[in-house]
Design a protein around this motif. Sequence first.
Motif: not given
Length: 131
Positions: A38-41, A43-50
């Motif tokens: 349900m996240l944008t791309s 937001e997914k990038l930031i989450f995966n990076l963290v």
Amino acid sequence: MPDHAKVNKKQRTSYLQDFVRWFQLKKYQYEVTFSLYMLTSTEKLIFNLVLFILISLLVTAAWLYLPNHISIIYNRIWYYLHGEFAYSTTEIGSKNMQMTGLKSTAAAIRTSLSATAPTVAESVGTALREL
């Protein structure tokens, strides 16, 4: 041919197709588990990076510090069970080497203290005169 025979007949696929299907399944499970679908791309990038940074730090810490920590715990357990340090149960020769190492360390400390003693005495004398 009956219908149940068509259903039970397995289609032949290559290993690459099997791997791609398995990888897509794992990606889907990952996104559903962490609600990433349900996240944008961005937001997914930031989450995966963290998440990647945190896991990298955890692996690095375990790689660098865990062996030393295990040896410390082993030495403590050995001491509690046997009443002596684990590394002091070696031969007498190593004890002599430790003593010579202690003597050289003491000589180095004496040398550094003799070099810094006049400086310390001057600063103490200056502080007392100012009072």
